[in-house]
Every structure is written in C-alpha cells, then in structure tokens.
Scaffold this motif. Sequence first.
Motif, PDB file in Angstrom:
ATOM      1  N   LEU A 223      47.014  38.334  33.110  1.00 32.25           N
ATOM      2  CA  LEU A 223      46.873  38.650  34.524  1.00 32.25           C
ATOM      3  C   LEU A 223      47.677  37.716  35.408  1.00 32.25           C
ATOM      4  O   LEU A 223      48.341  38.148  36.352  1.00 32.25           O
ATOM      5  CB  LEU A 223      45.391  38.599  34.923  1.00 32.25           C
ATOM      6  N   THR A 265      40.865  43.294  42.812  1.00 33.02           N
ATOM      7  CA  THR A 265      40.643  43.428  41.376  1.00 33.02           C
ATOM      8  C   THR A 265      39.883  42.200  40.883  1.00 33.02           C
ATOM      9  O   THR A 265      39.407  41.391  41.679  1.00 33.02           O
ATOM     10  CB  THR A 265      41.972  43.598  40.623  1.00 33.02           C
ATOM     11  N   GLY A 266      39.729  42.057  39.581  1.00 33.88           N
ATOM     12  CA  GLY A 266      39.070  40.883  39.037  1.00 33.88           C
ATOM     13  C   GLY A 266      37.573  40.853  39.301  1.00 33.88           C
ATOM     14  O   GLY A 266      36.896  41.884  39.319  1.00 33.88           O
ATOM     15  N   SER A 267      37.054  39.641  39.533  1.00 31.94           N
ATOM     16  CA  SER A 267      35.609  39.437  39.636  1.00 31.94           C
ATOM     17  C   SER A 267      34.952  40.301  40.696  1.00 31.94           C
ATOM     18  O   SER A 267      33.906  40.928  40.450  1.00 31.94           O
ATOM     19  CB  SER A 267      35.326  37.955  39.936  1.00 31.94           C
ATOM     20  N   VAL A 283      40.787  38.126  43.863  1.00 29.88           N
ATOM     21  CA  VAL A 283      42.137  38.462  43.415  1.00 29.88           C
ATOM     22  C   VAL A 283      42.543  39.764  44.084  1.00 29.88           C
ATOM     23  O   VAL A 283      41.841  40.774  43.983  1.00 29.88           O
ATOM     24  CB  VAL A 283      42.205  38.613  41.877  1.00 29.88           C
ATOM     25  N   ASP A 341      42.075  43.676  34.022  1.00 27.50           N
ATOM     26  CA  ASP A 341      42.442  42.439  34.709  1.00 27.50           C
ATOM     27  C   ASP A 341      41.453  41.319  34.426  1.00 27.50           C
ATOM     28  O   ASP A 341      41.847  40.160  34.265  1.00 27.50           O
ATOM     29  CB  ASP A 341      42.547  42.699  36.210  1.00 27.50           C
ATOM     30  N   CYS A 342      40.170  41.654  34.350  1.00 23.91           N
ATOM     31  CA  CYS A 342      39.188  40.616  34.027  1.00 23.91           C
ATOM     32  C   CYS A 342      39.384  40.083  32.610  1.00 23.91           C
ATOM     33  O   CYS A 342      39.379  38.874  32.370  1.00 23.91           O
ATOM     34  CB  CYS A 342      37.771  41.164  34.187  1.00 23.91           C
ATOM     35  N   GLY A 345      42.177  37.757  32.407  1.00 26.30           N
ATOM     36  CA  GLY A 345      42.143  36.680  33.383  1.00 26.30           C
ATOM     37  C   GLY A 345      41.556  35.393  32.837  1.00 26.30           C
ATOM     38  O   GLY A 345      41.131  35.319  31.686  1.00 26.30           O
ATOM     39  N   MET A 349      36.194  35.325  33.981  1.00 28.29           N
ATOM     40  CA  MET A 349      36.594  36.716  34.171  1.00 28.29           C
ATOM     41  C   MET A 349      36.473  37.561  32.899  1.00 28.29           C
ATOM     42  O   MET A 349      36.035  38.710  32.964  1.00 28.29           O
ATOM     43  CB  MET A 349      38.001  36.790  34.756  1.00 28.29           C
TER      44      MET A 349
END
Length: 381
Positions: A223, A265-267, A283, A341-342, A345, A349
């Motif tokens: 990521l 995105t992400g968390s 993010v 993405d997580c 990451g 994540m």
Amino acid sequence: MESPLSREAHLLEQGIQALSGLLGPDWQVTQRPNKSKAFDALLEVRAEGDSTFTQLAVEAAQTVPPRFVMERLVPRVQLLREVNHYTNLLVIAPWISSQSRELLQQHGIAYLDLTGNTGIRVSRPAIIIRTAGAEKAPRSAQREASRTTLAGPKAGRLVRLLADVPPPHRATDLHRMSGLSLPYVSRLLDALEDQLLIRREGRVITDVDWGGVLHARVQETNLLSPGTYQGFLAPNGVRALLQQIADLPLMYDAGISDIGGLSVTGSYAAQRFVQVAVGGQLVLYTASWVDTGRMADELGLLPVAESADVLLLDEPDPFVRHGAEFVGGVQYVAPSQAVLDCLAGPGRMPAEGEALLAFMERHPEQWRTSRNDSRTPPLQH
C-alpha cells in the motif's frame, strides 16, 4: 540461453546438494539409475553404517502451482504408493508458494525449494525436516515462471471484479467491465486457474475463491510504496477533517470542486463494517487531477516526515473508486478495495483487513453486486 533440459539438470543438482546439506555429514544421498523415466531422478537416502534406506522419486519443476499439485503430483504419488510403499515422492523447485506447500503436506508429498522451504517426513529411516524460506517468489523464480501475475493496476481491476461480481463470467464479460485487453484477461484467468482460485467449465467461470484471490493480490502489492504518498497532521483531529472533506464542494473553486477526487481507504473504510480498534491513520486516495499541495493547504494539513495521522496516497488507478460510496458527504472505497489496502498496509491494518474479510464472507449480500448492476468504473475525470 539455457535449454529446458539443462535447467532441469541444474535444478536437480542444486536440490540434491540442498538435501545433503540439510541431512548433514552422517547421511548419504545417492542418485540411482532411473530406469522407469517416470520421474526426473531416483535418490537413495541412508544414514552411514545403517542398512535401512529410503528412496525418493524426484519431480523437478520450475513452477509448482496448486493446480500442478492436484492434477499431476497427487495422482503420481497415489500410483507410487500402490506400486512401492518404500518410495516417497519429493518435488524440487526454485520456489513453492505457501498454498502449494499446504497441499503437498496434505497429500504426504515431500518438497524442497531453493529458497529454503522444506517439508520432508519419512518414517523409515526416521527423517523429519521442516524449514522456512521465502514467502514471496524471488525474481529469479518469477522469471522462470514467465506468467502473468497479480501485480500492477491492471491485475487489480480484474481482482476487484472477481471479488465484487458473483459468477458466472466469461473472459469477454470481464474484458468489457474492466477495460482491459481480452488477451491479458485470458492470461490472468489462466494464472488464477493454476492457483485453483477460479474454476471453469469450458469457457465459463463457475466458481471464484474471491477471498483467496484478494489474498493472492496482496502478496504482490504494498500500500505504501516509497514515493506514492505524503504524510500530514490534522491539527483539529481526523474526525474534524472528515467533516471538512464533506464540505469540500463549498470550499473549492468551480472546476476543482469534484469531491470524488478523494476517497477514504484503510482503517476508516474498514471501520464502516467492523471495529477492531478505534481511530488510526486516515488514508485518502487522491485522483490524478487533484493538486495534493493545494488540497492539503485547504484542509489545513501540516506536512510531517514521521508520526502522520493523515496519508494522501496517489491513486494508482481510477478503478480503486469502482463501487465507492458516499457516506455523510465523504467517499469511501468499496469493501473489497478496503480489504486489499488494509492487508497490504502497515501496523494494525492487516488485522482490520482480516476482520473485514470475515465480515464480507458472512454477509455477501451487503457488498456484492450482480453482473447487470456492475458498472464500468470512472477511468478519467
């Protein structure tokens, strides 16, 4: 250029040397005449001073995808056991994936790769060897494979479609929905079939292990690759920043006010569905038309080299916005993109990605679409 026969001979030589090194000086590994030619080599393994020995029928392969294990190696080892109970099958390769290693273990097939992954278990004489090597294919093994991989933005499009849209599919359907060339789609589907991640009847994809496809994609991605993002601090906190983002259409001049240029995105995207922890880094993907410096100034973000709570990440492909949804005036990527993405990451994540993936498996009706509802993603502003 090295011929296939010479590459096989070189691989065998390296594999036998590696096996001898693992067993140590008190063991002898001897190559015996291979009269049947059913296998690439026949090895005799015995401890010095002991009359007891075992035979290893060796299959040397440049690549060992799961489909190769199930369609070639498993039938061979079953036949071998019917003919000779004292001969074991050993596959030697430059590199063997974790999925293939698991299948080999399940079917009692010994393996050894040149990166250090080894699993050999023989009852008589007692030999148990288990070592760990590379989890990702080294470049040399990738060159030997010479196959289309799940790396790169183009593969990401197909992975997302296979996850989001239930089968059946034809290659032509995926070509149309992804905007990718039909030959590329066909090559990538062949690679996924080799990994047993899709199943086909004729030309129709009838089953997709979409969770496995997402995991396989993550093995080829990162990521936060260097140079693809910038870190910032949000002086008033992330929650206040999200409200500022929701107000962006009021803040920006005409022509630059497309709020669709930012996507979470992400968390924070995962936390829409699951709660592993509170907070975390925000993010944000920024589309190609977004002036990152101006965006940061408008939002009052402070650039930092470390301890950032906001990351502005260059959008690798407009397809990351495929299936995105606006919530409270803020655009969030689709769950399948958030999982990718997580899992790719840093920090916590990956754990959030696994939790989101588990939620998606329990509740497919909350995020999967139909082929008729699937729309071609925005490819340009």
